[in-house]
Design an enzyme around this catalytic site. Structure first.
Site, mmCIF file in Angstrom:
data_model
loop_
_atom_site.group_PDB
_atom_site.id
_atom_site.type_symbol
_atom_site.label_atom_id
_atom_site.label_comp_id
_atom_site.label_asym_id
_atom_site.label_seq_id
_atom_site.Cartn_x
_atom_site.Cartn_y
_atom_site.Cartn_z
ATOM 1 N N ASP A 143 -4.768 -4.709 6.900
ATOM 2 C CA ASP A 143 -5.124 -3.327 7.267
ATOM 3 C C ASP A 143 -3.870 -2.494 7.531
ATOM 4 O OD1 ASP A 143 -8.133 -4.160 9.170
ATOM 5 O OD2 ASP A 143 -7.744 -4.006 7.014
ATOM 6 N N GLU A 195 -7.844 -2.675 -2.080
ATOM 7 C CA GLU A 195 -6.473 -2.190 -2.157
ATOM 8 C C GLU A 195 -6.265 -1.259 -3.343
ATOM 9 O OE1 GLU A 195 -6.507 -6.174 -4.357
ATOM 10 O OE2 GLU A 195 -7.596 -5.151 -2.776
ATOM 11 N N ASP A 226 -2.782 -0.094 -7.428
ATOM 12 C CA ASP A 226 -3.293 -1.350 -6.893
ATOM 13 C C ASP A 226 -2.126 -2.084 -6.233
ATOM 14 O OD1 ASP A 226 -5.808 -3.283 -7.118
ATOM 15 O OD2 ASP A 226 -3.976 -4.467 -7.295
ATOM 16 N N ASN A 254 -3.536 -11.035 2.789
ATOM 17 C CA ASN A 254 -4.668 -11.286 3.682
ATOM 18 C C ASN A 254 -4.800 -12.772 3.999
ATOM 19 O OD1 ASN A 254 -5.617 -8.715 4.208
ATOM 20 N ND2 ASN A 254 -6.961 -8.671 2.425
#
Length: 666
Positions: A553, A579, A536, A544
């Site tokens: 991305d 993620e 993770d 983000n």
């Protein structure tokens, strides 16, 4: 005057008859083409529908599993037990904060949930995460709500699933209308006593937007989804249908056929509708869910894919030169008919002028020969293959198109080779069965085969044949051969898209499930060790929120590239969503798995992402990852228990400060 009227009538007949004859000759060819295109449309629609069905079933299963997994968390049961026993808020405040943080993490990682609510046995709200859906204000009892009454009667691991509905949600200070679906399950302690209830509200628009029909599958391809009463369940579409509209009222004939049987196809004026039903209550059969309850009118759902129905105009438009050739054939046929009538009309005059008649006859003969040559050229250079076989299957005639496919000359195959010699051994049985049908009373047969070309390549084709019979006796077969390469490539491309993550190019959860079953079976047979790593990315939501999803991305793609360089060829790297990533390590013991995880963690921490200088002044954005490692027990029924163990190791790594590797001790 009478002679002119007679000549006019003859000219009309000479025009109509050739047109009818040419039409009768070309009709079977175009009909065969259209039937082949219709079959191709059917296959394409079936492939897309299966992908749609599997994706929706997978996402619903995933949501059900997440609800059940959260309901069985020890910390959640402990909190509800404290509430039932009347423990003071200050004494259970730490547990409440940990539970809220865990649910907030779940809502953040899986963007599909708009609300997560924990209730006591009386329907009082104890904890709420996410944007609040009206008309349930904070602190209100839910005892009279449909989901609470439906789930309150369920036993352990039972689920109540509402029908998709419109609800109001507050997001970023604004009230918006969206489609949602409620999933509720009761919570029990280890002694089977009811402690409370857990409610997950699913963003239905988010779920349906990720289905395969959102992928560009070609012009004119649309999706259909309704409940058992014909209520439209998809966001606004090109047909003008909005969420909640009645398909039964808008298109009653389509709904009548759609609701009459569980699956099939409907031929519309310009489209082909392929459909099937899905009852989510059946998911409980053979699954960890003990029971699924829904409103009576909700199930089953009906899924459909609409594809354009091929027509003659579209077929001709694909190859404009065909129109020119067909027009030339009609023109020549009419010309021959007209000239024939004129020649009859001029017989008396031609008797007196024999020489002129002779020259006219020669001209007609030349034009007829030219016409025959045009027809032969159409046969030889048709966009499909043609061949004829005798009773023994020996080639007696074959056109140039099919010879070019096979890579042979006409003298190398005609009267010397059997056609089945060009069919691959694994599809030869289908060809033999179709040829026997041509020789039998039916005198028609079709088969989908693969041809072996001279250069070693393989060509997938469909062969449609009929018998040519004279005076009741078989003379030879006439077959039309269509190239299926494009259709096979489309099917392969759709299958690959269903198994791969489009952003990172890694395998997805569905591919992991299939490969895990194979590796666990191999480990059971050979006794080789099998390990699992769950990864993770740390603070990914912050990336983000701070830099935007485009940079997020780039981080996901950078991690995928870095991980590929650190793993062996046989290791299986998959993106589970958001993620979160999973790595399955065949033939890898615990110590080796920890070394692989530590090596990957170090590589991620020292490999920054190249971004625009407007994002980071240096143009290099660093990030870290937390990893949980666990052993896979090959005797377990699936990989899910190992993933759960590795997830617990991951949470331990997160709680220890992130950017760490933690082994789950059995």
């Amino acid at each position: 005057m009478m002679r002119l009227k007679t000549l006019g009538a003859r000219l009309v007949i000479a025009t109509i008859v050739p047109l009818l004859l040419v039409t009768a000759m070309l009709y079977p060819i175009f009909r065969t083409h259209l039937e082949a295109r219709l079959d191709s449309s059917r296959h394409g629609a079936a492939t897309l529908l299966n992908a749609e069905y599997d994706a929706l079933l997978h996402d619903m299963n995933e949501s059900f599993n997440q609800v059940l997994a959260v309901a069985e968390l020890p910390i959640l049961r402990r909190h509800l037990s404290n509430v039932r026993e009347g423990v003071a808020l200050k004494d259970r405040e730490d547990t409440l904060e940990q539970l809220a943080a865990m649910l907030e993490t779940l809502a953040t990682h899986f963007g599909r949930y708009t609300r997560l609510v924990l209730l006591d046995t009386s329907g009082n709200e104890l904890l709420e995460v996410g944007s609040r859906l009206l008309p349930y204000p904070s602190g209100t009892r839910y005892a009279r709500s449909g989901f609470f009454q439906g789930a309150d009667r369920l036993s352990s691991r039972g689920l109540y699933v509402s029908a998709p509905r419109l609800g109001e949600s507050r997001r970023e200070g604004k009230t918006v209308t969206t489609a949602v679906l409620d999933i509720a399950t009761p919570v029990f302690d280890h002694q089977g006593q009811r402690l409370g209830m857990l409610l997950f509200t699913l963003d239905w628009h988010y779920l349906t937007a990720s289905l395969p029909h959102a992928i560009d599958s070609g012009e004119g391809v649309r999706a259909v989804m309704t409940d058992n009463q014909g209520k439209w369940l998809l966001p606004d579409t090109d047909e003008g249908m909005r969420f909640g509209d009645s398909l039964a009222s808008r298109y009653p004939q389509v709904w009548h056929e759609l609701s009459a049987r569980p699956q099939g196809e409907i031929l519309l004026d310009d489209d082909l509708l392929r459909f099937r039903t899905q009852d989510i209550r059946a998911i409980a059969e053979g699954h960890k869910v003990s029971m699924i309850v829904t409103p009576p009118a909700s199930q089953p759902w009906r899924l459909g894919i609409v594809v354009p129905r091929p027509g003659l105009a579209g077929l001709l438009a694909e190859n404009p030169w065909q129109i020119a050739v067909i027009g030339l054939i009609y023109l020549l046929a009419v010309a021959v008919g007209v000239l024939w009538v004129l020649s009859l009309h001029r017989q008396r005059y031609l008797r007196r002028q024999a020489m002129e008649y002779s020259r006219e006859a020669q001209r007609l003969a030349r034009e007829s020969q030219q016409y025959a040559g045009e027809v032969q050229d159409l046969y030889e250079n048709a966009p499909c293959g043609y061949h004829s076989l005798d009773r023994d299957g020996r080639i007696v005639k074959i056109n140039r198109t099919e010879l070019e496919w096979l890579g042979y000359r006409a003298d190398e195959v005609i009267d010397t080779r059997h056609y089945r010699d060009f069919v691959t051994p694994d599809t030869r049985a289908a060809f033999d069965a179709a040829f026997r049908e041509v020789l039998s009373a039916g005198q028609e047969g079709a088969a989908e085969c693969v041809l072996m070309c001279r250069d070693g390549t393989r060509l997938p084709v469909i062969i449609q044949a009929s018998a040519h019979v004279t005076e009741g006796r078989f003379q030879y077969s006439r077959a039309t051969v269509f190239d299926l390469s494009e259709r096979k490539q489309l099917e392969a491309r759709l299958a690959e898209q269903a198994m791969a993550d489009p952003l990172t190019g890694l395998w997805n959860r569905r591919y992991l499930k299939g490969q895990a079953a194979k590796e666990m079976a191999r480990a059971r047979r050979g006794g080789a060790p099998l390990s699992l790593i769950v990864v993770d990315l740390d603070h990914f939501k912050c990336i983000n929120d701070t830099h935007g999803h485009d940079v997020g991305d780039l981080v996901l793609q950078s991690f995928a590239d870095t991980a590929r360089t650190q793993l062996r060829e046989g290791d299986i790297l998959c993106r589970m969503g958001g993620e979160e990533f999973v790595i399955l390590l065949p033939d890898t013991a615990s110590e080796q798995a920890m070394q692989v995880a530590e090596r990957l963690r170090m590589a991620v921490s020292i490999t920054p992402v190249e971004v625009e200088t407007e994002v980071v002044a240096t143009g290099r954005l660093t990030y870290t990852a937390s990893l949980g490692v666990a052993r896979v027990d090959p005797e377990e029924a699936s990989l899910e228990p190992a993933i759960k163990r590795a997830d617990e190791g991951l949470y331990a790594a997160k709680n220890a400060g992130r950017n760490r590797v933690h082994w789950y001790a059995d």
